[in-house]
Design a protein around this motif. Structure first.
Motif, mmCIF file in Angstrom:
data_model
loop_
_atom_site.group_PDB
_atom_site.id
_atom_site.type_symbol
_atom_site.label_atom_id
_atom_site.label_comp_id
_atom_site.label_asym_id
_atom_site.label_seq_id
_atom_site.Cartn_x
_atom_site.Cartn_y
_atom_site.Cartn_z
ATOM 1 N N GLN A 199 45.292 94.034 36.794
ATOM 2 C CA GLN A 199 45.162 93.483 38.147
ATOM 3 C C GLN A 199 45.313 91.974 38.048
ATOM 4 O OE1 GLN A 199 42.340 94.987 41.207
ATOM 5 N NE2 GLN A 199 41.463 92.927 41.110
ATOM 6 N N THR A 223 45.497 88.443 40.200
ATOM 7 C CA THR A 223 45.224 87.761 41.459
ATOM 8 C C THR A 223 45.680 86.317 41.341
ATOM 9 O OG1 THR A 223 43.319 89.163 41.979
ATOM 10 C CG2 THR A 223 43.437 87.030 43.075
ATOM 11 N N THR A 229 45.609 84.154 49.063
ATOM 12 C CA THR A 229 45.365 84.922 47.852
ATOM 13 C C THR A 229 46.165 86.213 47.900
ATOM 14 O OG1 THR A 229 43.115 84.046 47.625
ATOM 15 C CG2 THR A 229 43.616 86.063 46.434
ATOM 16 N N THR A 285 47.167 89.802 45.381
ATOM 17 C CA THR A 285 46.833 90.579 44.192
ATOM 18 C C THR A 285 47.868 91.670 43.983
ATOM 19 O OG1 THR A 285 44.454 90.167 44.424
ATOM 20 C CG2 THR A 285 45.106 92.067 43.104
ATOM 21 N N SER A 303 48.721 95.022 41.176
ATOM 22 C CA SER A 303 48.136 95.845 40.121
ATOM 23 C C SER A 303 49.152 96.885 39.697
ATOM 24 C CB SER A 303 46.848 96.522 40.618
ATOM 25 O OG SER A 303 47.119 97.340 41.747
#
Length: 330
Positions: free
Chosen positions: A266, A268, A275, A277, A279
């Motif tokens: 993951q 970020t 922000t 993210t 994964s």
């Protein structure tokens, strides 16, 4: 320790609203070093971490505003510190400094209330930088640095080198009559590597899809590795800055003894208020070099595709609006 209440009252002209003391404390200094820290940020940017460290703002032409800076001295001797603004740019994913006192349009607008300060041993002094943006200022974002500089000695017949130590506050100033342009970025391909010494690393491609520069930070975690082990979080090294439409790469070095995998990851990344993210799963190559690109989670792959479509649709909409509004601008 909180700043005195008197420091919290500071008026800014040009419709920026009140400026308040920045919450971030000065960064630690090496013994015998000078430092510089921003004491204020616009009230409407107190939720933006970048605006507490750098001068980041959007203003209309004709605006005047000020910011207080603190110069610190961790040495046992009084330091004579020169102060000036110089040009900067963003190139190849880095915020780059022009040599010496090179000027640009932005730095011609910046005036310091003192050209130099004598900072007492283990003490500090404050200066004020005033930015006066003229009415005919060029529209768009410009970059500069406010430098604090000390020199040790002067060149002479016996010594032709003078050591210079300087620290600075970056300036990211956007000028335009409309509202502030949006900031945004997109994380693309994530690729595992092994360096020449065998250490693993992960590199992520990032594109600045907004209209303001971005400074990237963040963290990476690994999970579900061999025997269920976890690793991290690993902090994203500072230093990656992208101007609008630029693409760069964030590289995160990892621990020496990590097995190849497979791993879940993951990642970020953040810049200011934004922000994102991603994964997925990956495996490090057994030998040095580039591995196979990570497999992103299906939901994230769909989101990236939708983001690209929305960007294309938005660009078309803006083009139509511009065409329609052009006759009214005469």
């Amino acid at each position: 320790m909180s700043l005195p209440a008197a420091l919290l009252a500071f008026a800014v002209s040009g419709g920026l609203g009140a400026a308040v003391a920045a919450a971030d404390p000065p960064r630690p200094q090496a013994k015998g070093a000078i430092g510089i820290v921003l004491l204020e940020a616009p009230e409407n940017r107190m939720d933006d971490p970048r605006a507490r460290i750098f001068i980041v703002d959007h203003v209309n032409p004709g605006t005047t505003f000020s910011r207080r800076l603190q110069i610190t001295n961790s040495s046992p001797r009084r330091q004579h510190v020169k102060l000036y603004a110089a040009a900067a740019d963003i190139r190849q994913g880095r915020f780059t400094f022009a040599p010496g006192r090179t000027q640009n349009e932005l730095t011609s607008w910046i005036k310091l209330n003192r050209p130099a300060v004598d900072v007492p041993p283990h003490g500090s002094s404050q200066v004020t930088a005033t930015v006066r943006v003229p009415e005919p200022a060029t529209k768009g974002e410009q970059y500069g640095v406010i430098w604090a500089q000390v020199s040790t000695g002067r060149p002479n017949a016996r010594r032709n080198i003078a050591l210079v130590n300087r620290v600075g506050i970056r300036v990211y100033l956007d000028v335009g009559p409309e509202g502030e342009p949006p900031s945004q970025f997109r994380i693309g391909e994530v690729v595992p590597h092994r360096l020449d010494d065998g250490r693993p690393s992960i590199a992520a491609t990032v594109r600045n899809t907004g209209e303001r520069a971005i400074d990237l930070s963040g963290q990476l975690t690994l999970s579900d590795g061999p025997s269920g082990i976890r690793a991290g979080p690993y902090q994203v090294p500072p230093g990656t800055t992208l101007a609008p439409d630029q693409t760069g790469r964030v590289t995160i070095p990892l621990g020496d003894r990590l097995p190849d995998g497979p791993w879940k990851f993951q990642l970020t990344l953040r810049s200011g208020r934004i922000t994102h993210t991603v994964s997925g799963s990956l495996a490090f190559p057994a030998n040095r070099g580039r591995g196979r690109p990570a497999a992103l989670d299906s939901s994230m792959t769909t989101l990236l595709a939708l983001t690209a479509l929305m960007a294309l649709a938005g660009a078309g909409t803006l083009f139509v609006v511009a065409r329609r509004q052009r006759p009214a601008a005469r």
